[in-house]
Structures are given as structure tokens and as C-alpha cells.
Design a protein around this motif. Sequence first.
Motif, PDB file in Angstrom:
ATOM      1  N   ASP A  52      52.273  12.675  10.376  1.00 30.77           N
ATOM      2  CA  ASP A  52      53.176  13.626   9.714  1.00 30.77           C
ATOM      3  C   ASP A  52      52.546  14.370   8.537  1.00 30.77           C
ATOM      4  N   LEU A  53      51.208  14.240   8.312  1.00 30.49           N
ATOM      5  CA  LEU A  53      50.556  15.017   7.245  1.00 30.49           C
ATOM      6  C   LEU A  53      50.003  16.297   7.850  1.00 30.49           C
ATOM      7  N   THR A  54      50.619  17.429   7.568  1.00 28.64           N
ATOM      8  CA  THR A  54      50.109  18.687   8.132  1.00 28.64           C
ATOM      9  C   THR A  54      49.298  19.421   7.078  1.00 28.64           C
ATOM     10  N   GLU A  55      48.219  20.083   7.504  1.00 28.80           N
ATOM     11  CA  GLU A  55      47.373  20.826   6.573  1.00 28.80           C
ATOM     12  C   GLU A  55      47.836  22.277   6.565  1.00 28.80           C
ATOM     13  N   LEU A  56      48.135  22.781   5.351  1.00 29.06           N
ATOM     14  CA  LEU A  56      48.580  24.168   5.221  1.00 29.06           C
ATOM     15  C   LEU A  56      47.458  25.012   4.638  1.00 29.06           C
ATOM     16  N   ASN A  57      47.451  26.303   4.911  1.00 31.50           N
ATOM     17  CA  ASN A  57      46.511  27.228   4.290  1.00 31.50           C
ATOM     18  C   ASN A  57      47.317  28.044   3.283  1.00 31.50           C
ATOM     19  N   THR A  58      47.423  27.509   2.041  1.00 32.47           N
ATOM     20  CA  THR A  58      48.288  28.131   1.038  1.00 32.47           C
ATOM     21  C   THR A  58      47.512  29.189   0.249  1.00 32.47           C
ATOM     22  N   PRO A  59      48.003  30.392   0.128  1.00 36.31           N
ATOM     23  CA  PRO A  59      47.289  31.411  -0.662  1.00 36.31           C
ATOM     24  C   PRO A  59      47.212  30.986  -2.127  1.00 36.31           C
ATOM     25  N   VAL A  60      46.167  31.459  -2.803  1.00 33.82           N
ATOM     26  CA  VAL A  60      46.016  31.150  -4.234  1.00 33.82           C
ATOM     27  C   VAL A  60      47.203  31.745  -4.975  1.00 33.82           C
ATOM     28  N   PRO A  61      47.884  30.982  -5.829  1.00 35.14           N
ATOM     29  CA  PRO A  61      49.047  31.531  -6.538  1.00 35.14           C
ATOM     30  C   PRO A  61      48.628  32.676  -7.482  1.00 35.14           C
ATOM     31  N   ARG A  62      49.522  33.602  -7.690  1.00 37.00           N
ATOM     32  CA  ARG A  62      49.206  34.777  -8.505  1.00 37.00           C
ATOM     33  C   ARG A  62      48.913  34.353  -9.957  1.00 37.00           C
ATOM     34  N   TRP A  63      49.761  33.460 -10.508  1.00 36.17           N
ATOM     35  CA  TRP A  63      49.591  33.080 -11.923  1.00 36.17           C
ATOM     36  C   TRP A  63      48.207  32.474 -12.153  1.00 36.17           C
ATOM     37  N   TRP A  64      47.759  31.713 -11.139  1.00 34.35           N
ATOM     38  CA  TRP A  64      46.464  31.030 -11.284  1.00 34.35           C
ATOM     39  C   TRP A  64      45.330  32.063 -11.299  1.00 34.35           C
ATOM     40  N   THR A  65      45.443  33.052 -10.407  1.00 37.75           N
ATOM     41  CA  THR A  65      44.399  34.070 -10.316  1.00 37.75           C
ATOM     42  C   THR A  65      44.322  34.887 -11.613  1.00 37.75           C
ATOM     43  N   VAL A  66      45.527  35.280 -12.098  1.00 35.30           N
ATOM     44  CA  VAL A  66      45.564  36.075 -13.336  1.00 35.30           C
ATOM     45  C   VAL A  66      44.957  35.258 -14.484  1.00 35.30           C
ATOM     46  N   PHE A  67      45.324  34.001 -14.530  1.00 39.98           N
ATOM     47  CA  PHE A  67      44.798  33.085 -15.538  1.00 39.98           C
ATOM     48  C   PHE A  67      43.259  33.037 -15.466  1.00 39.98           C
ATOM     49  N   TYR A  68      42.739  32.953 -14.250  1.00 39.60           N
ATOM     50  CA  TYR A  68      41.295  32.832 -14.086  1.00 39.60           C
ATOM     51  C   TYR A  68      40.574  34.117 -14.471  1.00 39.60           C
ATOM     52  N   ILE A  69      41.170  35.256 -14.130  1.00 33.37           N
ATOM     53  CA  ILE A  69      40.559  36.531 -14.541  1.00 33.37           C
ATOM     54  C   ILE A  69      40.535  36.606 -16.070  1.00 33.37           C
ATOM     55  N   GLY A  70      41.644  36.125 -16.674  1.00 34.77           N
ATOM     56  CA  GLY A  70      41.716  36.091 -18.145  1.00 34.77           C
ATOM     57  C   GLY A  70      40.552  35.283 -18.708  1.00 34.77           C
ATOM     58  N   LEU A  71      40.249  34.152 -18.106  1.00 34.88           N
ATOM     59  CA  LEU A  71      39.145  33.314 -18.596  1.00 34.88           C
ATOM     60  C   LEU A  71      37.814  34.072 -18.518  1.00 34.88           C
ATOM     61  N   CYS A  72      37.618  34.809 -17.424  1.00 34.81           N
ATOM     62  CA  CYS A  72      36.369  35.571 -17.278  1.00 34.81           C
ATOM     63  C   CYS A  72      36.265  36.624 -18.369  1.00 34.81           C
ATOM     64  N   VAL A  73      37.413  37.278 -18.670  1.00 34.71           N
ATOM     65  CA  VAL A  73      37.405  38.314 -19.716  1.00 34.71           C
ATOM     66  C   VAL A  73      37.071  37.673 -21.061  1.00 34.71           C
ATOM     67  N   ILE A  74      37.674  36.512 -21.344  1.00 38.07           N
ATOM     68  CA  ILE A  74      37.397  35.812 -22.608  1.00 38.07           C
ATOM     69  C   ILE A  74      35.906  35.448 -22.687  1.00 38.07           C
ATOM     70  N   ALA A  75      35.360  34.961 -21.543  1.00 41.90           N
ATOM     71  CA  ALA A  75      33.935  34.590 -21.531  1.00 41.90           C
ATOM     72  C   ALA A  75      33.073  35.790 -21.871  1.00 41.90           C
ATOM     73  N   LEU A  76      33.401  36.948 -21.260  1.00 43.14           N
ATOM     74  CA  LEU A  76      32.603  38.152 -21.542  1.00 43.14           C
ATOM     75  C   LEU A  76      32.731  38.541 -23.018  1.00 43.14           C
ATOM     76  N   GLY A  77      33.966  38.396 -23.541  1.00 43.44           N
ATOM     77  CA  GLY A  77      34.195  38.730 -24.955  1.00 43.44           C
ATOM     78  C   GLY A  77      33.346  37.849 -25.854  1.00 43.44           C
ATOM     79  N   ILE A  78      33.319  36.541 -25.585  1.00 49.06           N
ATOM     80  CA  ILE A  78      32.541  35.609 -26.407  1.00 49.06           C
ATOM     81  C   ILE A  78      31.056  35.945 -26.316  1.00 49.06           C
ATOM     82  N   LEU A  79      30.601  36.267 -25.101  1.00 45.35           N
ATOM     83  CA  LEU A  79      29.176  36.589 -24.933  1.00 45.35           C
ATOM     84  C   LEU A  79      28.819  37.891 -25.638  1.00 45.35           C
ATOM     85  N   PHE A  80      29.819  38.770 -25.826  1.00 43.69           N
ATOM     86  CA  PHE A  80      29.582  40.023 -26.545  1.00 43.69           C
ATOM     87  C   PHE A  80      29.476  39.742 -28.050  1.00 43.69           C
ATOM     88  N   LEU A  81      30.322  38.823 -28.542  1.00 44.57           N
ATOM     89  CA  LEU A  81      30.393  38.576 -29.987  1.00 44.57           C
ATOM     90  C   LEU A  81      29.348  37.564 -30.468  1.00 44.57           C
TER      91      LEU A  81
END
Length: 306
Positions: A52-81
Amino acid sequence: MSHFVSGFWSYFIAIITLGGIAFCLWLLFTQRAWLGRTVPQAQDTGHVWDGDLTELNTPVPRWWTVFYIGLCVIALGILFLYPGLGDYRGTLGYTSAQQVKDQQEALRRQIEPLYARYREMPIEAIAGDESARQIGQRLFLNNCAQCHGSDARGAASFPNLTDNDWLHGGEPAQIMQTIAKGRHGMMPAWSAAIKPDEAGNIAQYVRSLSGLASDPLRVVLGKEGFQNFCVACHGVDGKGNQAVGAPNLTDRVWLYGSSEAAIVETILKGRENIMPAQEGVLTEDQIRMLTAWVWGLGRRDGEGGR
Ligand code: HEC
Ligand code: HEC
């Protein structure tokens, strides 16, 4: 100035760092189902485990993706400063060395009033002040104990500071000079001029000076060698000379040991011993506190030493 042996490494690090961030963004882009107005529902892959354990292919949640893009932007900002991309210094001009310096300066300002009280006091008076003694002890444990021992009683080649027997003098001015400017104890090697058995005889004479067991015949033989080679620094009576840091050989206080073998080794190979200068490592105030503490050691433990 580059911190790297060749300019290549600076680019190497910068490219790996920026490449890593670009890779993250690319990966997020390949999972761009969330860009759509409605995120598609999870798909069933058809894999089933344990009935009864079925494997689903769940899309990446939107909030998680936005959060991750935010982290990349912060990383670039830190590397700039801040520094992070090879030799690039960042626009803020931050360095960890400067940060340490600022912290040290802040600490110095904080303890300044503590020391101000003692600035006009003579060393002898500081030595009698209980809280000054505590400061001196802490400074000693942090800066001197690794060589002189936490009880200041020294070890082989590191002088005992409690015994009122001084290589370089025990007056406040002399102790302060020792601590601030350092000392370089140098006993020349005599192997070119003195044969090992003659050195043994001289060692017997040296032992007799402080009343240690010695062979009377060899003492007589050794005395002549001592007069020839040693009195220039250790004095005719063997009581030493603080001006050149030559120890008193009559007092049973030994830097390297009193055995014939130890003395012969000193004579044939010489000795070199360095007390590192503390000027520039410690402040003038701290050196004064230490001078008072060391000066007070011998007095507190009673005159005469061990
Ligand atoms: C790296 C080891 C080392 C450290 C750290 C060190 N010393 Fe020394 N010190 C020596 C040596 C070695 C000598 C003996 C020099 C010589 O043989 O002439 C010496 C000598 C001295 C003397 C002279 C003793 C005498 O008999 O005249 C004093 C005083 C002294 N040290 C105090 C201090 C104080 C205070 C500190 C801490 C700020 C300190 N030392 C830190 C190694 C050290
Ligand atoms: C140029 C000056 C000089 C001459 C000459 C000299 N010494 Fe020294 N001797 C010193 C100094 C300085 C030290 C202390 C070395 C140190 O601080 O580590 C010393 C240390 C010693 C010590 C070690 C003492 C101890 O406490 O362990 C002995 C023993 C000694 N000398 C014996 C001799 C004998 C014997 C001669 C003659 C053969 C001689 N010295 C000649 C300068 C001299």
C-alpha cells in the motif's frame, strides 16, 4: 596582493562559487512546473511497495522554489558585499583581520580604566595591591606560564622566577627590561679549546663551588681551566655577572642541571636561551603589571629562595 600562489586559484574559486549558484538556479528552472498558474497535481508513478505504499511524483512546491531563489539572491548579495570570490574584496572592504583589530581596540578601551589607577604607582606599590596582583597573575598565566610554569617556578632552561636568584637582575627596572625587550642568554661552546676530560675536571670544580660532591683531585685540575676560560663571564669567584646574564655557579640554582654530564654538555656545546620580547605583544600597562607581579613573587615566598 593576492593570497594565492598563482592568479589561477582566484578565478578557480570564483568560478566554482558562481557556477554553483548558477547550477542551483538552472535546476530550479528545469523544475518549472510551479511557474504555471495552477501547480499540476501529483502524478502516480505506478510503483507500489509493501502492498500500500505508492510512489508519487510531486511537483516542487511554489513556496519552496521562491524561498530557494531568495537564498541564491542573498548569496549573490553577500558575495558582492564581502570577500568570497577569490581575490575580490567585496564593496564593504571587510577583512577578518580588521574585525579582530576593532574588537581588540574595543577591549582595550574597556580595560583602560582598570590600568589607569596603576599608571602613576611605583612598581613596589603595585606589587602590594591585591587586585593588581590578580591582574598580574592572570596576565602571567596567559602569556608566560607556558614557559615559566603556572607556579612561575620554571623548568630546565626556563628560569624559576620565585627564587630571588636572577640571571639578569631582580630590580624592578631590570625585570621590566627583561619582559619588554627580551633576553638572549648565550654561553659559548668550548669544544674547540677544551678536551672532554678537561671539561669533566672543570665541571668537578664548578660542582665544588656550590658544595656538591666532587673529586678533590679533579677539582684542583679543573680550577685552572676555570680561571683560563670562565672567569671573564662567571667571575673569579664563580658568582656570575648579571650584565652578561652569566649565572651564579655557587648557589645551587641550576638552569640545566648540576650533574657532571649536564655541566660538561654546557661547556662543550654552549647554551643558547631566549626570553622573547613582549613589547608590541603586551601593552606598556600590562608589562608594568607583570613586572610588579614577578618582582613580588620572590618577596612573598621569602628571601633566599630554595
Ligand atoms: C617562549 C618561552 C618564554 C616565554 C613565553 C616567557 N619567557 Fe621569560 N624567559 C624565558 C627564558 C628561556 C629565559 C631565560 C633567558 C636566559 O637564559 O637568559 C627567561 C627569562 C625571564 C626572566 C629573567 C629571569 C632572571 O633570572 O633574570 C624574567 C623576569 C622573565 N623571563 C619573565 C617572563 C614573563 C613575565 C613572561 C610573560 C610575559 C615571560 N617571561 C614569558 C622564556 C620565556
Ligand atoms: C662569554 C661569557 C661566558 C663564558 C666565557 C662562560 N660562560 Fe658559562 N654561561 C654564560 C651564560 C650567559 C650562561 C647562561 C646561558 C643561558 O642563559 O642559558 C652560562 C651558563 C653556564 C652554566 C649553566 C648554569 C646552570 O644554571 O645550569 C654553566 C655550568 C656554565 N655556564 C659554566 C661555564 C664554564 C665552566 C665556563 C668556562 C669553561 C663558562 N661557563 C664560560 C656565559 C659564559
